[in-house]
Enzyme design. Sequence first.
Site, PDB file in Angstrom:
ATOM      1  N   LYS A   1      -7.531   4.522  -8.739  1.00  0.00           N
ATOM      2  CA  LYS A   1      -7.298   3.099  -8.485  1.00  0.00           C
ATOM      3  C   LYS A   1      -8.502   2.259  -8.892  1.00  0.00           C
ATOM      4  O   LYS A   1      -8.358   1.176  -9.485  1.00  0.00           O
ATOM      5  CB  LYS A   1      -6.968   2.887  -7.009  1.00  0.00           C
ATOM      6  CG  LYS A   1      -5.590   3.392  -6.612  1.00  0.00           C
ATOM      7  CD  LYS A   1      -5.400   3.482  -5.117  1.00  0.00           C
ATOM      8  CE  LYS A   1      -5.398   2.134  -4.466  1.00  0.00           C
ATOM      9  NZ  LYS A   1      -5.073   2.216  -3.019  1.00  0.00           N
TER      10      LYS A   1
ATOM     11  N   THR B   1      -3.265  -4.946  -1.542  1.00  0.00           N
ATOM     12  CA  THR B   1      -2.905  -3.824  -2.409  1.00  0.00           C
ATOM     13  C   THR B   1      -2.421  -4.372  -3.751  1.00  0.00           C
ATOM     14  O   THR B   1      -1.466  -5.157  -3.807  1.00  0.00           O
ATOM     15  CB  THR B   1      -1.805  -2.973  -1.753  1.00  0.00           C
ATOM     16  OG1 THR B   1      -2.226  -2.595  -0.450  1.00  0.00           O
ATOM     17  CG2 THR B   1      -1.514  -1.741  -2.584  1.00  0.00           C
TER      18      THR B   1
ATOM     19  N   SER C   1       2.183  -4.637   3.131  1.00  0.00           N
ATOM     20  CA  SER C   1       0.814  -4.272   2.756  1.00  0.00           C
ATOM     21  C   SER C   1      -0.094  -4.588   3.933  1.00  0.00           C
ATOM     22  O   SER C   1      -0.230  -5.751   4.311  1.00  0.00           O
ATOM     23  CB  SER C   1       0.354  -5.052   1.516  1.00  0.00           C
ATOM     24  OG  SER C   1      -1.020  -4.825   1.264  1.00  0.00           O
ATOM     25  N   LYS C   2      -0.692  -3.560   4.509  1.00  0.00           N
ATOM     26  CA  LYS C   2      -1.518  -3.767   5.704  1.00  0.00           C
ATOM     27  C   LYS C   2      -2.593  -4.809   5.455  1.00  0.00           C
ATOM     28  O   LYS C   2      -2.791  -5.733   6.245  1.00  0.00           O
ATOM     29  CB  LYS C   2      -2.158  -2.451   6.138  1.00  0.00           C
ATOM     30  CG  LYS C   2      -2.978  -2.563   7.420  1.00  0.00           C
ATOM     31  CD  LYS C   2      -3.706  -1.276   7.745  1.00  0.00           C
ATOM     32  CE  LYS C   2      -2.760  -0.172   8.102  1.00  0.00           C
ATOM     33  NZ  LYS C   2      -3.453   1.051   8.557  1.00  0.00           N
TER      34      LYS C   2
ATOM     35  N   GLU D   1      -0.773  -3.395  -6.509  1.00  0.00           N
ATOM     36  CA  GLU D   1       0.608  -3.292  -6.992  1.00  0.00           C
ATOM     37  C   GLU D   1       1.547  -4.154  -6.143  1.00  0.00           C
ATOM     38  O   GLU D   1       2.417  -4.861  -6.668  1.00  0.00           O
ATOM     39  CB  GLU D   1       1.076  -1.832  -6.960  1.00  0.00           C
ATOM     40  CG  GLU D   1       0.280  -0.888  -7.843  1.00  0.00           C
ATOM     41  CD  GLU D   1      -0.883  -0.230  -7.118  1.00  0.00           C
ATOM     42  OE1 GLU D   1      -1.381   0.793  -7.624  1.00  0.00           O
ATOM     43  OE2 GLU D   1      -1.301  -0.745  -6.050  1.00  0.00           O
TER      44      GLU D   1
ATOM     45  N   SER E   1       4.616   2.632   2.488  1.00  0.00           N
ATOM     46  CA  SER E   1       5.322   1.368   2.733  1.00  0.00           C
ATOM     47  C   SER E   1       6.621   1.269   1.955  1.00  0.00           C
ATOM     48  O   SER E   1       7.373   0.310   2.115  1.00  0.00           O
ATOM     49  CB  SER E   1       4.411   0.184   2.352  1.00  0.00           C
ATOM     50  OG  SER E   1       3.239   0.194   3.128  1.00  0.00           O
TER      51      SER E   1
ATOM     52  N   GLN F   1       4.811  13.179  -0.154  1.00  0.00           N
ATOM     53  CA  GLN F   1       3.632  12.413   0.253  1.00  0.00           C
ATOM     54  C   GLN F   1       3.077  12.943   1.563  1.00  0.00           C
ATOM     55  O   GLN F   1       1.867  13.145   1.705  1.00  0.00           O
ATOM     56  CB  GLN F   1       3.957  10.926   0.396  1.00  0.00           C
ATOM     57  CG  GLN F   1       2.691  10.118   0.714  1.00  0.00           C
ATOM     58  CD  GLN F   1       2.964   8.704   1.185  1.00  0.00           C
ATOM     59  OE1 GLN F   1       3.998   8.421   1.775  1.00  0.00           O
ATOM     60  NE2 GLN F   1       2.026   7.820   0.944  1.00  0.00           N
TER      61      GLN F   1
ATOM     62  N   GLU G   1      -0.375  14.555   0.322  1.00  0.00           N
ATOM     63  CA  GLU G   1      -1.454  13.610   0.576  1.00  0.00           C
ATOM     64  C   GLU G   1      -2.242  14.033   1.814  1.00  0.00           C
ATOM     65  O   GLU G   1      -3.441  13.768   1.911  1.00  0.00           O
ATOM     66  CB  GLU G   1      -0.904  12.192   0.756  1.00  0.00           C
ATOM     67  CG  GLU G   1      -1.985  11.115   0.701  1.00  0.00           C
ATOM     68  CD  GLU G   1      -1.417   9.715   0.602  1.00  0.00           C
ATOM     69  OE1 GLU G   1      -1.403   9.154  -0.515  1.00  0.00           O
ATOM     70  OE2 GLU G   1      -0.978   9.173   1.639  1.00  0.00           O
TER      71      GLU G   1
ATOM     72  N   PHE H   1      -2.717  -6.814   2.737  1.00  0.00           N
ATOM     73  CA  PHE H   1      -2.168  -7.842   1.853  1.00  0.00           C
ATOM     74  C   PHE H   1      -3.041  -8.023   0.609  1.00  0.00           C
ATOM     75  O   PHE H   1      -3.102  -9.096   0.006  1.00  0.00           O
ATOM     76  CB  PHE H   1      -1.999  -9.189   2.575  1.00  0.00           C
ATOM     77  CG  PHE H   1      -0.715  -9.887   2.209  1.00  0.00           C
ATOM     78  CD1 PHE H   1       0.493  -9.464   2.736  1.00  0.00           C
ATOM     79  CD2 PHE H   1      -0.708 -10.957   1.333  1.00  0.00           C
ATOM     80  CE1 PHE H   1       1.688 -10.095   2.398  1.00  0.00           C
ATOM     81  CE2 PHE H   1       0.479 -11.593   0.981  1.00  0.00           C
ATOM     82  CZ  PHE H   1       1.684 -11.157   1.525  1.00  0.00           C
TER      83      PHE H   1
ATOM     84  N   HIS I   1      22.248  24.135  -9.916  1.00  0.00           N
ATOM     85  CA  HIS I   1      22.528  24.128 -11.349  1.00  0.00           C
ATOM     86  C   HIS I   1      21.326  23.646 -12.156  1.00  0.00           C
ATOM     87  O   HIS I   1      21.466  23.334 -13.339  1.00  0.00           O
ATOM     88  CB  HIS I   1      23.758  23.261 -11.637  1.00  0.00           C
ATOM     89  CG  HIS I   1      25.002  23.803 -11.020  1.00  0.00           C
ATOM     90  ND1 HIS I   1      25.831  24.692 -11.660  1.00  0.00           N
ATOM     91  CD2 HIS I   1      25.553  23.613  -9.787  1.00  0.00           C
ATOM     92  CE1 HIS I   1      26.839  25.014 -10.866  1.00  0.00           C
ATOM     93  NE2 HIS I   1      26.696  24.369  -9.728  1.00  0.00           N
TER      94      HIS I   1
ATOM     95  N   GLY J   1      -0.502   5.356   6.260  1.00  0.00           N
ATOM     96  CA  GLY J   1       0.628   4.904   5.455  1.00  0.00           C
ATOM     97  C   GLY J   1       1.789   5.874   5.444  1.00  0.00           C
ATOM     98  O   GLY J   1       2.957   5.475   5.579  1.00  0.00           O
ATOM     99  N   ARG J   2       1.514   7.169   5.299  1.00  0.00           N
ATOM    100  CA  ARG J   2       2.604   8.145   5.216  1.00  0.00           C
ATOM    101  C   ARG J   2       3.241   8.417   6.567  1.00  0.00           C
ATOM    102  O   ARG J   2       4.221   9.160   6.656  1.00  0.00           O
ATOM    103  CB  ARG J   2       2.093   9.435   4.582  1.00  0.00           C
ATOM    104  CG  ARG J   2       0.891  10.077   5.266  1.00  0.00           C
ATOM    105  CD  ARG J   2       0.293  11.153   4.360  1.00  0.00           C
ATOM    106  NE  ARG J   2      -0.936  11.736   4.864  1.00  0.00           N
ATOM    107  CZ  ARG J   2      -2.138  11.194   4.726  1.00  0.00           C
ATOM    108  NH1 ARG J   2      -2.269  10.018   4.127  1.00  0.00           N
ATOM    109  NH2 ARG J   2      -3.218  11.809   5.184  1.00  0.00           N
TER     110      ARG J   2
END
Length: 555
Positions: free
Chosen positions: A513, A217, A212-213, A219, A162, A356, A360, A215, A391, A274-275
Amino acid sequence: MVQADKLPSWATLQHHHDTVGRSFVLKDEFKRDSSRFEKFSFKFDNTSDKSEILFDFSKNLITEETVKILVQVAREANLEELRDRMFKGEKINSTEDRAVLHVALRNVGNEPIKVDGEDVMPGVNKELQHMKEFSDAIRSGEWKGYTGKPLTTIINIGIGGSDLGPVMVTEALKHYGDRKQTLHFVSNIDGTHIAEALRDSDPETTLFLIASKTFTTAETTTNAHSAKDWFLEKTGGKGDIAKHFVALSTNEAEVTKFGIDAKNMFGFESWVGGRYSVWSAIGLSVAIHIGYENFHQFLSGAYAMDKHFRETPLEKNIPVIGGLLSVWYSDFFGAQTHLVSPFDQYLHRFPAYLQQLSMESNGKSVSRDNQMVKYTTGPVLFGEPATNAQHSFYQLLHQGTKLIPTDFILAAESHNPVDNNKHQKMLASNYFAQAEALMVGKGEEQLKAEKTPDALIKHKTFLGNRPTTSILAQKITPGTLGALIVYYEHLTFTEGALWDINSFDQWGVELGKSLAKKILAELDEPGVPKDHDSSTGGLIAAFKQKAGLTGGSKI
């Protein structure tokens, strides 16, 4: 479902590696076969913008026989069947009993795609129309904030897919963006991230997209509530949440409880990982920034690569070849990493996005029938834009002890042809030179001919024979970017099919988590929790002491 090393052709591939691969000298193959470039390079005709992307696989450690055997491995692994099942909406994500249908989100051809007998395309198109109407209203100024001013600061609050997708795409397509807008993407629970985004923002002209699928999550909702508190404080409680906050979510109860109008919810289905979600409502920030017509071109480029992947024979299928090469290097050459280095500043977040997508998806050690695999899966993907990377870590590519297969990406045409295109020509010269240098190296005879002191000869020797894939686009347009992303999506799919792993779950992110949630509660309790190892317990105690929390003890 059969593990890779049990496939009949796997043993053939091992024999081929032992007899050909170990002694393969890439520069000698180019001398032997003047048509090698033509044999191993492929042109992708991007129907979305009538441009072409050239994929040159000729600087890889392969022969025609290598490709033939790799394709046979793919067929025995039922790659084509698994691909077709995905496009048909079958539930190939077996551990979560879900379809995998991000391909439906960019199905601009609008072919019916069914899940459990129901065509998902009407719902997809309805959401896209909602995104179009909303993004048009924000860009035109028709949608105004609570004081009647247009919303020109966009703050996207999400995490994982997201965040990574919208960040990468808006950066990659910045040339097409509305320069009157200021974009911020907040993902880290570190308060610095939200604080810096809010520092110079004006609540009267700021729009928050809460991605947030569920709502729920942790964080994302924590950052969202901090943004809401800031907004209400700055407006003296007079600000209208409904005019400044929208939700990219499916949980109407939590969304409306937050204060967001249900009409300003943008949803997506459980079959959107999500990804893989930047094609969905999660891409709303992209549509707002570059405009919906450009967003549609982005989807169209992705759709064109989907059609190529679905319809092209494996021997000429560009994402399939990329995936087969990854398996070849991971499992037969011991390569543990894969570098993606774009020669384009606009693509500076592209490697982070691919990290990701790749790790993932295929950072797994259990097969689809619940057996531990006995071969390497999931390379560590990393990257930075060149020429900066030359470099920093290119030294390791050229003279290190590790084999690092590398992708170089360049657009022939710059959006910014500075100084009569001098910069772009210098960039291109490095793009060509790095791939050639990694292939040919530099030997002792050449160094002696250059009168290199004996004491430095070994230090200046480059072994070469390092594999690279060169990707050359016309320009980084929305359609081109869409096609490039999908190239890597289906490359990743091919890897997972051959390795017999489920590329579409991510149980590995759950343990940390759940432990964090438990420890968070303990940080508010007196004393030091006893049910941790001595290191974790000691660190918690030290943190409490340093942070001035109750129950901390000196170490």
